[in-house]
Design a protein around this motif. Structure first.
Motif, PDB file in Angstrom:
ATOM      1  N   SER A   1      17.192  47.004 -42.535  1.00 55.90           N
ATOM      2  CA  SER A   1      16.294  47.700 -43.465  1.00 55.90           C
ATOM      3  C   SER A   1      15.860  49.079 -42.973  1.00 55.90           C
ATOM      4  CB  SER A   1      15.041  46.850 -43.726  1.00 55.90           C
ATOM      5  OG  SER A   1      14.367  46.573 -42.514  1.00 55.90           O
ATOM      6  N   HIS A   2      16.040  49.388 -41.691  1.00 57.65           N
ATOM      7  CA  HIS A   2      15.537  50.649 -41.140  1.00 57.65           C
ATOM      8  C   HIS A   2      16.672  51.636 -40.885  1.00 57.65           C
ATOM      9  CE1 HIS A   2      11.353  49.301 -40.447  1.00 57.65           C
ATOM     10  NE2 HIS A   2      11.907  48.124 -40.289  1.00 57.65           N
ATOM     11  N   GLU A   3      16.298  52.876 -40.677  1.00 57.01           N
ATOM     12  CA  GLU A   3      17.290  53.926 -40.457  1.00 57.01           C
ATOM     13  C   GLU A   3      18.146  53.633 -39.229  1.00 57.01           C
ATOM     14  OE1 GLU A   3      17.441  58.808 -40.091  1.00 57.01           O
ATOM     15  OE2 GLU A   3      15.663  57.803 -40.911  1.00 57.01           O
ATOM     16  N   VAL A   4      17.527  53.101 -38.178  1.00 58.19           N
ATOM     17  CA  VAL A   4      18.292  52.773 -36.979  1.00 58.19           C
ATOM     18  C   VAL A   4      19.329  51.689 -37.268  1.00 58.19           C
ATOM     19  CG1 VAL A   4      16.644  51.019 -36.159  1.00 58.19           C
ATOM     20  CG2 VAL A   4      18.100  52.242 -34.512  1.00 58.19           C
ATOM     21  N   HIS A   5      19.053  50.840 -38.238  1.00 59.53           N
ATOM     22  CA  HIS A   5      20.027  49.817 -38.626  1.00 59.53           C
ATOM     23  C   HIS A   5      21.227  50.455 -39.325  1.00 59.53           C
ATOM     24  CE1 HIS A   5      16.313  46.937 -38.900  1.00 59.53           C
ATOM     25  NE2 HIS A   5      16.686  47.185 -37.660  1.00 59.53           N
ATOM     26  N   LEU A   6      20.968  51.486 -40.112  1.00 59.14           N
ATOM     27  CA  LEU A   6      22.067  52.202 -40.766  1.00 59.14           C
ATOM     28  C   LEU A   6      22.986  52.827 -39.723  1.00 59.14           C
ATOM     29  CD1 LEU A   6      20.186  54.029 -43.674  1.00 59.14           C
ATOM     30  CD2 LEU A   6      21.455  51.882 -43.761  1.00 59.14           C
ATOM     31  N   TYR A   7      22.397  53.371 -38.668  1.00 62.62           N
ATOM     32  CA  TYR A   7      23.196  53.953 -37.582  1.00 62.62           C
ATOM     33  C   TYR A   7      24.117  52.901 -36.981  1.00 62.62           C
ATOM     34  CZ  TYR A   7      24.245  55.019 -32.707  1.00 62.62           C
ATOM     35  OH  TYR A   7      24.882  55.169 -31.507  1.00 62.62           O
ATOM     36  N   LEU A   8      23.600  51.701 -36.761  1.00 66.64           N
ATOM     37  CA  LEU A   8      24.391  50.642 -36.145  1.00 66.64           C
ATOM     38  C   LEU A   8      25.519  50.195 -37.082  1.00 66.64           C
ATOM     39  CD1 LEU A   8      24.538  49.023 -33.546  1.00 66.64           C
ATOM     40  CD2 LEU A   8      22.942  47.360 -34.533  1.00 66.64           C
ATOM     41  N   ILE A   9      25.219  50.117 -38.375  1.00 68.89           N
ATOM     42  CA  ILE A   9      26.250  49.760 -39.356  1.00 68.89           C
ATOM     43  C   ILE A   9      27.349  50.820 -39.386  1.00 68.89           C
ATOM     44  CG2 ILE A   9      26.703  49.476 -41.830  1.00 68.89           C
ATOM     45  CD1 ILE A   9      23.831  48.273 -42.009  1.00 68.89           C
ATOM     46  N   GLU A  10      26.945  52.074 -39.421  1.00 69.67           N
ATOM     47  CA  GLU A  10      27.924  53.162 -39.459  1.00 69.67           C
ATOM     48  C   GLU A  10      28.738  53.220 -38.167  1.00 69.67           C
ATOM     49  OE1 GLU A  10      25.177  56.289 -40.350  1.00 69.67           O
ATOM     50  OE2 GLU A  10      25.770  56.339 -42.470  1.00 69.67           O
ATOM     51  N   LEU A  11      28.097  52.948 -37.042  1.00 71.21           N
ATOM     52  CA  LEU A  11      28.796  52.933 -35.766  1.00 71.21           C
ATOM     53  C   LEU A  11      29.882  51.860 -35.758  1.00 71.21           C
ATOM     54  CD1 LEU A  11      29.062  53.841 -32.791  1.00 71.21           C
ATOM     55  CD2 LEU A  11      27.276  52.162 -32.229  1.00 71.21           C
ATOM     56  N   ALA A  12      29.520  50.669 -36.234  1.00 71.79           N
ATOM     57  CA  ALA A  12      30.495  49.582 -36.289  1.00 71.79           C
ATOM     58  C   ALA A  12      31.682  49.960 -37.162  1.00 71.79           C
ATOM     59  CB  ALA A  12      29.826  48.310 -36.801  1.00 71.79           C
ATOM     60  N   LYS A  13      31.423  50.556 -38.298  1.00 74.88           N
ATOM     61  CA  LYS A  13      32.505  50.944 -39.200  1.00 74.88           C
ATOM     62  C   LYS A  13      33.372  52.031 -38.571  1.00 74.88           C
ATOM     63  CE  LYS A  13      31.792  51.184 -43.635  1.00 74.88           C
ATOM     64  NZ  LYS A  13      32.604  50.043 -44.141  1.00 74.88           N
ATOM     65  N   ASP A  14      32.748  52.969 -37.871  1.00 75.71           N
ATOM     66  CA  ASP A  14      33.518  54.011 -37.184  1.00 75.71           C
ATOM     67  C   ASP A  14      34.439  53.422 -36.115  1.00 75.71           C
ATOM     68  OD1 ASP A  14      32.345  55.972 -38.717  1.00 75.71           O
ATOM     69  OD2 ASP A  14      30.862  56.551 -37.201  1.00 75.71           O
ATOM     70  N   MET A  15      34.038  52.270 -35.569  1.00 79.37           N
ATOM     71  CA  MET A  15      34.837  51.600 -34.539  1.00 79.37           C
ATOM     72  C   MET A  15      35.863  50.645 -35.133  1.00 79.37           C
ATOM     73  SD  MET A  15      31.714  50.795 -31.844  1.00 79.37           S
ATOM     74  CE  MET A  15      32.761  49.929 -30.651  1.00 79.37           C
ATOM     75  N   GLY A  16      35.973  50.625 -36.456  1.00 78.47           N
ATOM     76  CA  GLY A  16      36.937  49.771 -37.124  1.00 78.47           C
ATOM     77  C   GLY A  16      36.529  48.317 -37.191  1.00 78.47           C
ATOM     78  N   ILE A  17      35.230  48.068 -37.051  1.00 72.84           N
ATOM     79  CA  ILE A  17      34.710  46.700 -37.077  1.00 72.84           C
ATOM     80  C   ILE A  17      34.219  46.367 -38.486  1.00 72.84           C
ATOM     81  CG2 ILE A  17      32.930  45.156 -36.156  1.00 72.84           C
ATOM     82  CD1 ILE A  17      32.953  46.910 -33.610  1.00 72.84           C
ATOM     83  N   ARG A  18      34.621  45.233 -38.987  1.00 73.42           N
ATOM     84  CA  ARG A  18      34.183  44.789 -40.317  1.00 73.42           C
ATOM     85  C   ARG A  18      32.708  44.408 -40.264  1.00 73.42           C
ATOM     86  NH1 ARG A  18      36.094  39.183 -42.708  1.00 73.42           N
ATOM     87  NH2 ARG A  18      35.331  39.264 -44.865  1.00 73.42           N
ATOM     88  N   VAL A  19      31.927  44.896 -41.222  1.00 73.58           N
ATOM     89  CA  VAL A  19      30.484  44.675 -41.253  1.00 73.58           C
ATOM     90  C   VAL A  19      30.118  43.729 -42.399  1.00 73.58           C
ATOM     91  CG1 VAL A  19      28.217  45.740 -41.540  1.00 73.58           C
ATOM     92  CG2 VAL A  19      29.991  46.913 -40.206  1.00 73.58           C
ATOM     93  N   ILE A  20      29.474  42.631 -42.037  1.00 74.54           N
ATOM     94  CA  ILE A  20      28.954  41.678 -43.018  1.00 74.54           C
ATOM     95  C   ILE A  20      27.437  41.648 -42.869  1.00 74.54           C
ATOM     96  CG2 ILE A  20      28.888  39.271 -43.779  1.00 74.54           C
ATOM     97  CD1 ILE A  20      31.700  38.934 -42.595  1.00 74.54           C
TER      98      ILE A  20
END
Length: 327
Positions: free
Chosen positions: A61-80
Motif C-alpha cells: 500500500s505504500h510508496e516503498v512497496h511500489l519500489y519493491l514491486i518495480e524492482l522485482a519486475k526489473d529483475m524478471g521476477i513474476r509478482v503476485i
C-alpha cells in the motif's frame, strides 16, 4: 522447480496466518519451494529477491512497496499480490481508514503493476478488475495441518454459551445492533455471552455478570481458547457496505471447528448459506427463535462442517496456489 519468496507486512496477525506464512508453508509440491524474506528492519533490496522466480507480496500500500514491486519486475521476477480485504473501500469507522485512504493511489498502482492478483472473494475481484485483468480467487480456508480434522469439536448440548470474536475495527458493526444485543444478554440470564478480542464498553456497561470478556492474546492462544470454549452459538454482526461485501467468512470457519452453530448476515455473499442462521428474522434477533432448539443448532454446525470439508480445507485450496505459481 519454481523458487518463490513471499512477504507479509505483519507476521503475527490473522491475515498472515490465513494468507501467507500460515498457508504458503504448507504448499506440498516438489515443483515449488518457498522462502519468507521478512526482516524486522524492513530493509529490502535486490539482495532480498535475488535467485527467486516469483515474489508474493501481501497487501502492499505504500510508496516503498511500489519500489519493491518495480524492482522485482526489473529483475524478471513474476509478482503476485495478495489482498484479503477490499483496501479501496475501507469505511471511515475502521481504524485503518485514514492510513489506507491516504495510500489509495499507491494501492491502485500496485494492483496495476502486478503480474497477478490473488483475492479472497468475488466482490474484491470485481472492485480490483479495472486495474488488473489477471485476478484469481483463492478463498480463505481451514488449516487442516495445524487444526486437524479429527479434533473438530462436536456441538455441546450441556452448556448455554454464545460467543463473539472480533477486533476494534468491528465496533461499528457491533453497535448497529447494540440495543438488541444488550436486551438479548439481559433477558437470558441462563446463557453466558463471551466476547473475545475487543472490549465493547457500551455493551459491557449495560449488562451484568453473564456478559464475559476475554483479554486479547496471541493468535494461537486465541484459537486454542475459542476451540475449548465450544460455544453453542457464535454470532458475527456486520454492516451492509461495500467493504463488508468483500469480507471473507473466516469467522464461520473458526466457529464451526469450535462446534458452534453460526449466526451471521446472510445478505452478505460469503455468509449466504443454508447452514448460516440469519442474524435477524424480520425485526427479531434470531437468537430468541433458536436458543432452545439444540437439535437445529447441532444440525447447522454439522452442515457447515460438511461444507468446509468439501470446499474449504487448506490441503485442497492450496492446490489452487500451486496451480497459479506453476502457470
Amino acid at each position: 522447480m519454481k523458487k518463490v519468496c513471499y512477504l507479509s507486512q505483519l507476521e503475527d496477525n490473522a491475515s498472515a496466518f490465513y494468507r501467507m506464512s500460515g498457508v504458503l508453508s504448507y504448499l506440498n509440491s516438489p515443483d515449488v519451494s518457498v522462502t519468507n524474506i521478512y526482516n524486522s528492519s524492513n530493509n529490502y533490496g535486490w539482495q532480498s529477491l535475488i535467485g527467486f522466480d516469483t515474489f508474493i507480496f501481501q497487501r502492499p500500500s505504500h510508496e516503498v512497496h511500489l519500489y519493491l514491486i518495480e524492482l522485482a519486475k526489473d529483475m524478471g521476477i513474476r509478482v503476485i499480490l495478495d489482498y484479503d480485504d477490499d483496501l479501496l473501500n475501507v469505511p471511515f469507522h475502521n481504524n485503518a481508514s485514514i492510513t489506507l485512504g491516504e495510500q489509495k493511489a499507491n494501492i491502485k498502482k500496485a494492483i496495476h503493476l502486478a503480474d497477478e492478483i490473488w483475492v479472497t472473494t468475488p466482490s474484491i475481484k470485481h472492485i480490483y478488475k479495472p486495474y488488473n485483468r489477471n485476478i484469481h480467487i483463492i478463498p480463505n480456508s481451514h488449516n487442516d495441518s495445524v487444526f486437524k480434522v479429527e479434533n473438530k469439536k462436536p456441538f455441546n448440548k450441556e452448556t448455554k454459551i454464545m460467543s463473539y470474536r472480533g477486533g476494534a475495527s468491528h465496533e461499528a458493526d457491533m453497535y448497529q445492533n447494540i440495543n438488541d444485543i444488550v436486551d438479548m444478554i439481559n433477558e437470558n440470564q441462563d446463557w453466558t455471552f463471551r466476547f473475545q478480542g475487543s472490549r465493547f464498553k457500551h455493551i459491557e456497561e449495560r449488562t451484568g455478570k453473564n456478559h464475559e470478556y476475554t483479554d486479547p492474546t496471541t493468535l494461537m492462544q486465541f484459537y486454542k481458547e475459542y476451540h475449548e470454549l465450544n460455544a453453542n452459538i457464535a454470532f458475527f454482526p456486520l454492516l451492509t457496505n461495500v467493504f463488508n461485501l468483500g469480507k471473507s467468512n473466516i469467522s464461520l470457519l473458526e466457529a464451526t471447528y469450535a462446534g458452534s452453530a453460526f449466526m451471521g448476515c446472510k445478505n452478505l455473499p460469503e455468509f449466504n448459506y443454508d447452514f448460516v442462521i440469519d442474524l435477524y428474522d424480520e425485526d427479531l434477533l434470531s437468537f430468541e427463535l433458536v436458543k432452545d432448539n439444540f437439535e437445529l443448532l447441532e444440525r447447522r454446525n454439522n452442515e457447515a462442517w460438511e461444507w468446509i470439508l468439501e470446499n474449504r480445507l487448506l490441503s485442497e485450496v492450496n492446490k489452487l496456489r500451486i496451480e497459479r505459481i506453476l502457470a
